[in-house]
Design a protein around this motif. Structure first.
Motif, PDB file in Angstrom:
ATOM      1  N   LYS A   7       0.858  -1.183   0.000  1.00 46.52           N
ATOM      2  CA  LYS A   7       0.000   0.000   0.000  1.00 46.52           C
ATOM      3  C   LYS A   7       0.894   1.233   0.000  1.00 46.52           C
ATOM      4  O   LYS A   7       1.784   1.364   0.837  1.00 46.52           O
ATOM      5  N   PHE A   8       0.649   2.090  -0.977  1.00 44.56           N
ATOM      6  CA  PHE A   8       1.426   3.317  -1.076  1.00 44.56           C
ATOM      7  C   PHE A   8       0.589   4.500  -0.615  1.00 44.56           C
ATOM      8  O   PHE A   8      -0.598   4.580  -0.891  1.00 44.56           O
ATOM      9  N   LYS A   9       1.248   5.398   0.059  1.00 45.99           N
ATOM     10  CA  LYS A   9       0.590   6.619   0.505  1.00 45.99           C
ATOM     11  C   LYS A   9       1.004   7.746  -0.448  1.00 45.99           C
ATOM     12  O   LYS A   9       2.173   7.891  -0.748  1.00 45.99           O
ATOM     13  N   ARG A  10       0.038   8.528  -0.916  1.00 42.44           N
ATOM     14  CA  ARG A  10       0.369   9.640  -1.796  1.00 42.44           C
ATOM     15  C   ARG A  10       1.156  10.686  -1.021  1.00 42.44           C
ATOM     16  O   ARG A  10       0.785  11.035   0.097  1.00 42.44           O
TER      17      ARG A  10
END
Length: 53
Positions: A7-10
């Motif tokens: 999961k990537f966070k902007r």
């Protein structure tokens, strides 16, 4: 299955500084205001008697 998903966070964007709008040509009513002001000044000068006559 879910354990393989990353999961990537902007990244948070910095707010852009306000840009000053370049001054365009004068609005159409500005010359008329100048003419009216000139007329009022000339009228006042005439009433004061500074132009002679």
């Amino acid at each position: 299955m879910n354990e393989n998903v990353l999961k990537f966070k902007r990244p948070e964007k910095q707010p852009e500084p306000p840009v000053k709008k370049p001054r365009g040509p004068l609005p159409g009513w500005v010359p008329w205001v100048g003419l009216v002001a000139l007329a009022v000044v000339l009228y006042g000068v005439q009433q004061a008697g500074w132009l002679g006559g």
